[in-house]
Design an enzyme around this catalytic site. Structure first.
Site, PDB file in Angstrom:
ATOM      1  CB  SER A 129       2.261 -61.397  -5.237  1.00 58.70           C
ATOM      2  OG  SER A 129       1.770 -61.216  -6.540  1.00 58.70           O
ATOM      3  CB  ALA A 130       5.342 -65.617  -7.923  1.00 59.75           C
ATOM      4  CB  SER A 131       6.022 -64.032 -12.677  1.00 62.96           C
ATOM      5  OG  SER A 131       6.444 -65.372 -12.560  1.00 62.96           O
ATOM      6  CB  ALA A 133       0.397 -68.563  -8.908  1.00 61.18           C
ATOM      7  CD  GLN A 134      -2.548 -62.854  -5.478  1.00 61.50           C
ATOM      8  OE1 GLN A 134      -1.931 -61.961  -6.061  1.00 61.50           O
ATOM      9  NE2 GLN A 134      -3.666 -62.597  -4.810  1.00 61.50           N
ATOM     10  CB  VAL A 135       1.111 -68.080  -1.812  1.00 60.49           C
ATOM     11  CG1 VAL A 135       0.911 -68.925  -0.569  1.00 60.49           C
ATOM     12  CG2 VAL A 135       1.738 -68.922  -2.916  1.00 60.49           C
ATOM     13  CE  LYS A 153       2.333 -71.365  -7.470  1.00 56.90           C
ATOM     14  NZ  LYS A 153       3.572 -72.147  -7.743  1.00 56.90           N
ATOM     15  CG  ASP A 288      11.463 -71.606 -11.174  1.00 61.22           C
ATOM     16  OD1 ASP A 288      12.366 -70.859 -11.575  1.00 61.22           O
ATOM     17  OD2 ASP A 288      10.304 -71.214 -10.947  1.00 61.22           O
TER      18      ASP A 288
END
Length: 542
Positions: A129-131, A133-135, A153, A288
């Site tokens: 889980s990122a800022s 989106a999440q996978v 994603k 990134d």
């Protein structure tokens, strides 16, 4: 809205006690008084270490601030280990949103009645889980009946509104910085925020990310240095993307890399080479590259290969910036500080009136100590501070088009420090850049330009007789038209000069008439008034 968000940010920072991070000598008395007056915004987490509080504060403020923390996490030479370790957790340990909601978003985007129509073994618990989106993991049902391991994603719901609110606040702060800070004009905060706005909003479009990943994969097809997972573009939408699942070791897991016998020196060198290849060969680079987006293949650890994911942010450079950058790097490596100074002037990065000799001396003072040292012994924080001071002295302007490149370079330095501290960054990059510069000049470069332009010339060659005839036929007529226009313009300018002279005399005569009338000579005043009217008519009546 901006005032509300600004207050929320200040409230969050103070309630996590992050004012402790500001050195006391940087806090004037009125700032300390203001802090004491905000008695209802006390530190609510005094039992937590400052690193944990910083991570939690950035996490609660949303994706714009998480991205900022991700960049800072790679600068272990600027922060104590406890802060850098906590910031590193921002890369893959952001709290997820509900998995059932993610499944619903996927079904809506792909127009599925049930996710099982296309995916087997969909896992509602996110893999990461990122800022933004999440996978989630799943298996894609392919046309031949086989199953392919994939990750899906999904963009966080309603995240765009929060990002736009923060960007609006950044615009306000950038305007204030440009107006009131001594370095505001040089730092060009409005342009920097504008560039950041474009970057982060682009990251919300997963179809754009899919296209970026496809391009990067094509650029490094068959490479031993970098692998980009396959994207299933038929199943990618603005808020959903399906791509190949990879099984690699996170680049920040040094213990696991060493346990499998990874050649750490070669891995570190390849990181530098991948960066410069993307920038100077392809003019298209992954911007990134924080440790959460970089993995190392488990295959052939003696010949390690990077795996890159999350291609939402990419950077490009035009030919002119690329050439100036490459020549600057080579001049740095050769310690030719005069050329570095001259290139900065030629490129317009510093004003044309800058004294090259003084700028050269200032650059030498900053850069000379960093050569012939391993990366672990170089104080990049000290170098950055000195370079900032140099930039301020010589009115060097921040280049918005290079912001992404600067950020990516920080990531590469941070990774190099973690993987192989003895890496000589300059020795690794210098041969690559020298070879690239040689390819841009001389007969090989001329021949390459000829080959690139040959199809265009071949297309236009049959048209050359007609084009030449049209030019010879239309040339004299166009010249006559131009001459007539110039004569007309000259006549207008002459008439305008005459009107200015007449208006000046009219004003002078009117003032004189007023003075003469005031002293009692009415006859002369009338004559002067008549003269003024005459010149006025000549001046304003066409």
């Amino acid at each position: 809205m901006r005032i509300s968000r600004f207050y929320q940010i200040q409230k969050t920072l103070l309630q996590f006690g992050l004012d402790e991070l500001i050195p006391a000598q940087w806090q004037p008395w009125y700032a300390r008084m203001l802090r004491r007056s905000l008695f209802w915004l006390r530190n609510r987490h005094p039992d937590q270490p400052v690193g944990v509080r910083l991570r939690l504060a950035l996490q609660s403020l949303g994706p714009v601030w998480v991205k900022f923390g991700q960049m800072l996490s790679t600068r272990r030479d600027l922060f104590p280990p406890q802060l850098a370790d906590e910031l590193a957790k921002l890369q893959d340990k952001v709290p997820p949103f509900d998995g059932a909601q993610a499944q619903q978003l996927i079904e809506q985007a792909l127009e599925l009645d049930d996710i099982a129509q296309l995916f087997a073994d969909f896992n509602q618990t996110p893999l990461a889980s990122a800022s933004i989106a999440q996978v989630h993991t799943a298996q894609l049902l392919q046309a031949d009946g086989s199953l392919a391991d994939v990750v899906i994603k999904v963009i966080r719901p309603d995240i765009k509104q929060q990002i736009l609110a923060d960007l609006a606040l950044m615009d306000t702060l950038a305007d204030a910085a440009a107006r009131f800070l001594p370095d505001g004009k040089r730092l060009r905060p409005r342009e920097v925020v504008s560039e950041y706005r474009k970057t982060i909003l682009d990251e919300l479009d997963l179809q754009r990310e899919a296209a970026n990943a496809i391009q990067l994969r094509r650029n490094f097809d068959g490479s031993d240095s970098l692998y980009i997972p396959f994207v299933y573009s038929d199943y990618s939408r603005a808020n959903v993307m399906v791509m190949e699942r990879i099984y690699g070791i996170p680049v920040a897991d040094i213990a696991a890399l060493k346990a499998q016998g990874t050649d750490m020196e070669l891995l570190a060198k390849r990181g530098v080479e991948v960066f410069f290849t993307q920038v100077f060969r392809d003019s298209f680079f992954h911007a990134d590259m924080h440790p959460g987006n970089i993995f190392v293949s488990r295959e052939t650890p003696e010949n390690p290969k990077y795996i890159g994911i999350d291609c939402g942010i990419v950077g490009t450079l035009n030919a002119e910036d690329k050439r100036y950058l490459a020549e600057n790097f080579v001049a740095f490596f050769n310690r030719d500080y005069k050329k570095v100074a001259q290139l900065h002037v030629d490129s317009g990065w510093v004003p044309a009136h800058t004294k090259v000799e003084e700028f050269e001396s200032a650059i030498r003072t900053v850069c000379e100590p960093i050569f012939q040292k391993p990366l672990a012994e170089i104080s990049f924080g000290h170098v950055l501070l000195n370079l900032f001071s140099t930039a301020r002295r010589f009115d060097m302007q921040v280049q918005p088009q290079l912001v992404l490149l600067q950020k990516t370079l920080l990531y590469i330095e941070g990774l190099g420090r973690q993987l192989y501290p003895q890496l000589d960054l300059w020795k690794t990059a210098k041969p690559f850049l020298e070879n690239w510069v040689k390819q841009q000049v001389g007969l090989p470069a001329i021949w390459r330009q000829v080959k690139e332009n040959l199809p265009f010339w071949a297309e236009k060659l049959p048209q050359m007789p007609n084009l030449l005839h049209q030019y010879l036929e239309q040339g004299p007529r166009q010249q006559r038209q131009l001459l007539h226009q110039l004569q007309h313009l000259a006549g207008q300018q002459q008439k305008a000069r005459q009107q200015i002279v007449a208006a000046t005399f009219a004003a002078a005569a009117l003032i004189s008439a007023s003075i003469v009338f005031s002293i009692g000579n009415h006859t002369l005043a009338v004559l002067l008034l008549a003269v003024s009217v005459g010149f006025g008519v000549k001046a304003f009546v066409r």
